[in-house]
Design an enzyme around this catalytic site. Structure first.
Site, PDB file in Angstrom:
ATOM      1  N   LYS A 158       0.812  -1.229   0.000  1.00 32.74           N
ATOM      2  CA  LYS A 158       0.000   0.000   0.000  1.00 32.74           C
ATOM      3  C   LYS A 158       0.844   1.276   0.000  1.00 32.74           C
ATOM      4  CE  LYS A 158      -4.258  -1.656   2.198  1.00 32.74           C
ATOM      5  NZ  LYS A 158      -5.206  -1.442   3.283  1.00 32.74           N
ATOM      6  N   ASP A 200      -9.971   3.238   2.326  1.00 33.60           N
ATOM      7  CA  ASP A 200     -10.129   2.628   3.658  1.00 33.60           C
ATOM      8  C   ASP A 200     -10.830   3.574   4.638  1.00 33.60           C
ATOM      9  OD1 ASP A 200      -9.040   0.134   3.140  1.00 33.60           O
ATOM     10  OD2 ASP A 200      -7.002   0.718   3.681  1.00 33.60           O
ATOM     11  N   ALA A 230      -0.890   2.170  15.035  1.00 35.73           N
ATOM     12  CA  ALA A 230      -0.314   3.336  14.347  1.00 35.73           C
ATOM     13  C   ALA A 230       0.264   2.933  12.997  1.00 35.73           C
ATOM     14  CB  ALA A 230       0.762   3.970  15.226  1.00 35.73           C
ATOM     15  N   MET A 271     -11.358  -3.232  13.321  1.00 32.99           N
ATOM     16  CA  MET A 271     -11.120  -3.425  11.882  1.00 32.99           C
ATOM     17  C   MET A 271     -10.935  -4.904  11.515  1.00 32.99           C
ATOM     18  SD  MET A 271      -8.779  -0.366  10.444  1.00 32.99           S
ATOM     19  CE  MET A 271      -9.082   1.348  10.863  1.00 32.99           C
TER      20      MET A 271
HETATM   21  P1  NDP Z   1       0.358  -2.493   9.992  1.00 34.06           P
HETATM   22  O1  NDP Z   1       1.267  -3.667   9.979  1.00 34.06           O
HETATM   23  O2  NDP Z   1       0.743  -1.262   9.255  1.00 34.06           O
HETATM   24  O3  NDP Z   1       0.093  -2.073  11.546  1.00 34.06           O
HETATM   25  C1  NDP Z   1      -0.155  -3.046  12.527  1.00 34.06           C
HETATM   26  C2  NDP Z   1      -0.458  -2.364  13.863  1.00 34.06           C
HETATM   27  O4  NDP Z   1      -0.799  -3.382  14.815  1.00 34.06           O
HETATM   28  C3  NDP Z   1       0.741  -1.601  14.430  1.00 34.06           C
HETATM   29  O5  NDP Z   1       0.268  -0.475  15.132  1.00 34.06           O
HETATM   30  C4  NDP Z   1       1.340  -2.630  15.404  1.00 34.06           C
HETATM   31  O6  NDP Z   1       2.071  -2.047  16.481  1.00 34.06           O
HETATM   32  C5  NDP Z   1       0.082  -3.264  15.945  1.00 34.06           C
HETATM   33  N1  NDP Z   1       0.326  -4.605  16.484  1.00 34.06           N
HETATM   34  C6  NDP Z   1       0.571  -5.727  15.772  1.00 34.06           C
HETATM   35  N2  NDP Z   1       0.731  -6.779  16.616  1.00 34.06           N
HETATM   36  C7  NDP Z   1       0.586  -6.300  17.871  1.00 34.06           C
HETATM   37  C8  NDP Z   1       0.639  -6.880  19.168  1.00 34.06           C
HETATM   38  N3  NDP Z   1       0.877  -8.179  19.332  1.00 34.06           N
HETATM   39  N4  NDP Z   1       0.436  -6.098  20.244  1.00 34.06           N
HETATM   40  C9  NDP Z   1       0.187  -4.780  20.079  1.00 34.06           C
HETATM   41  N5  NDP Z   1       0.128  -4.164  18.883  1.00 34.06           N
HETATM   42  C10 NDP Z   1       0.322  -4.913  17.792  1.00 34.06           C
HETATM   43  O7  NDP Z   1      -1.051  -3.057   9.498  1.00 34.06           O
HETATM   44  P2  NDP Z   1      -2.292  -2.201   8.933  1.00 34.06           P
HETATM   45  O8  NDP Z   1      -2.363  -0.937   9.700  1.00 34.06           O
HETATM   46  O9  NDP Z   1      -2.229  -2.136   7.472  1.00 34.06           O
HETATM   47  O10 NDP Z   1      -3.515  -3.159   9.292  1.00 34.06           O
HETATM   48  C11 NDP Z   1      -3.871  -3.398  10.643  1.00 34.06           C
HETATM   49  C12 NDP Z   1      -5.054  -4.327  10.710  1.00 34.06           C
HETATM   50  O11 NDP Z   1      -6.205  -3.696  10.174  1.00 34.06           O
HETATM   51  C13 NDP Z   1      -4.849  -5.621   9.908  1.00 34.06           C
HETATM   52  O12 NDP Z   1      -5.225  -6.711  10.707  1.00 34.06           O
HETATM   53  C14 NDP Z   1      -5.772  -5.473   8.736  1.00 34.06           C
HETATM   54  O13 NDP Z   1      -6.305  -6.731   8.337  1.00 34.06           O
HETATM   55  C15 NDP Z   1      -6.860  -4.577   9.287  1.00 34.06           C
HETATM   56  N6  NDP Z   1      -7.493  -3.803   8.224  1.00 34.06           N
HETATM   57  C16 NDP Z   1      -8.840  -3.984   8.010  1.00 34.06           C
HETATM   58  C17 NDP Z   1      -9.473  -3.295   7.012  1.00 34.06           C
HETATM   59  C18 NDP Z   1     -10.939  -3.522   6.785  1.00 34.06           C
HETATM   60  O14 NDP Z   1     -11.433  -3.155   5.715  1.00 34.06           O
HETATM   61  N7  NDP Z   1     -11.653  -4.071   7.746  1.00 34.06           N
HETATM   62  C19 NDP Z   1      -8.758  -2.348   6.143  1.00 34.06           C
HETATM   63  C20 NDP Z   1      -7.353  -2.204   6.475  1.00 34.06           C
HETATM   64  C21 NDP Z   1      -6.764  -2.930   7.475  1.00 34.06           C
HETATM   65  P3  NDP Z   1       3.626  -1.683  16.301  1.00 34.06           P
HETATM   66  O15 NDP Z   1       3.677  -0.361  15.607  1.00 34.06           O
HETATM   67  O16 NDP Z   1       4.126  -1.620  17.689  1.00 34.06           O
HETATM   68  O17 NDP Z   1       4.240  -2.795  15.504  1.00 34.06           O
END
Ligand code: NDP
Length: 312
Positions: free
Chosen positions: A71, A107, A134, A251
């Site tokens: 993306k 989104d 974030a 989400m």
């Molecule tokens: P990113 O990888 O960019 O971000 C993931 C986020 O989750 C970060 O803030 C990360 O924290 C946090 N995270 C991951 N694992 C953990 C954990 N074990 N404990 C605490 N925090 C955690 O992913 P995206 O932002 O692109 O997507 C996030 C989610 O949203 C996905 O699951 C995706 O499927 C969903 N989504 C759903 C959509 C919908 O249409 N329903 C559209 C877009 C996304 P850190 O920064 O510390 O790593």
């Protein structure tokens, strides 16, 4: 549907992508609208992204969705980027007009439409929002919610520097919104600090107090982390501190209910998962490609699929 020489091609590029529900819902929409088009999944590794985007142009693929992990990295290969997608720093939809590839991000619109349809949320200048996460999805949420003119956005993230980076990025762009960053771990009192996804630690009392304060007045909590994707529990929010009128948006849509929706509803909160957002962002992409509105159609296709899967 008959595929012939006049059939248009659309698709989604990602890695992995075979699990994507976009082909199911986009093909349902093309069929319902009698548009001679087919939508397929393109498995594209990062090393092949530039060639894949050039391929969209040269093969005349009329439109594409973009998913993890491309993306952000797809942006430099496009001819133009819509202003909201530029602000988000990520593209999930490409429109090919006579070889000109323009990137959009639907989104945020998907989130707003689902908030309205599924939780009856109307945002205004008094709305106080907490966003968990974030990453890219959080940025789309921040931009969409800030464009609605909410009063405050508090971003909680495991890696606090990423939450702070979002605050630094967006406070100048949306001066009417009060932005705050907190460590996800920080606000969680020890008594509620159950491990979710294995990433939560104890933290200082002052940060706990800050979070308690925000929870007490928040109207909306949005989870944009990937916690819950693999069924891990989401028992980290001190629900008794949350404003009783708050609603919860997750989400994640991998399970029905998702761990967060389950925890929130058990605690007495109105909550929904990300299925409606998935459908709404897809419908917004379809509108960009075809100019046609398919309100509710993709949601129905997804729900039918989920019901079939649940019965298997
Ligand atoms: P990113 O990888 O960019 O971000 C993931 C986020 O989750 C970060 O803030 C990360 O924290 C946090 N995270 C991951 N694992 C953990 C954990 N074990 N404990 C605490 N925090 C955690 O992913 P995206 O932002 O692109 O997507 C996030 C989610 O949203 C996905 O699951 C995706 O499927 C969903 N989504 C759903 C959509 C919908 O249409 N329903 C559209 C877009 C996304 P850190 O920064 O510390 O790593």
């Amino acid at each position: 549907m008959q595929i012939d020489g006049a059939t248009s091609v659309y698709g989604i590029i990602g890695d992995p992508v075979a699990h994507s529900l976009s082909p199911l819902m986009q093909n349902a929409a093309f069929a319902a609208k009698n548009i001679p088009a087919v939508y397929v999944a393109f498995h594209v590794a990062s090393t092949g992204l530039a060639a894949a985007v050039a391929g969209l142009r040269s093969l005349g693929v009329k439109g594409a969705n973009v998913t993890i992990p491309h993306k952000e990295s797809v942006c430099p290969f496009l001819d133009a980027i819509d202003s909201s997608a530029e602000l988000i720093g990520a593209v999930n939809t490409i429109v090919n007009t006579a070889g000109q590839l323009v990137g959009y991000n639907t989104d945020g619109l998907g989130l707003l439409r689902s908030l309205k349809a599924d939780l009856n949320v109307t945002l205004n200048a008094t709305s106080e929002v907490i966003i968990l996460g974030a990453g890219g999805a959080a940025r789309a949420a921040v931009v969409a919610l800030a464009q609605q003119g909410v009063r405050s956005i508090t971003i909680l993230n495991r890696s606090e520097h990423r939450a702070q980076a979002l605050v630094a990025r967006y406070s100048g762009v949306f001066p009417q919104v009060t932005f705050r960053a907190l460590n996800f771990n920080s606000g969680l009192p020890n008594t509620h600090g159950g491990v979710a996804g294995g990433g939560f630690n104890d933290d200082s009392t002052s940060n706990c107090k800050q979070l308690t304060n925000f929870l007490k007045k928040c109207h909306l909590i949005v989870n944009s982390t990937s916690i819950g994707l693999s069924g891990e529990s989401f028992n980290v929010l001190p629900w008794e501190d949350v404003n009783k009128k708050a609603v919860v948006f997750d989400m994640i849509y991998a399970a029905q209910p998702t761990p967060l929706v389950s925890a929130a509803t058990t605690a007495g909160f109105f909550a929904c998962d990300g299925l409606g957002m998935l459908a709404a962002q897809g419908e917004a992409a379809f509108e960009l490609w075809t100019g046609q509105c398919v309100d509710g159609l993709m949601r129905a296709a997804l729900e039918q699929h989920v019901a079939v899967m649940a019965s298997c």
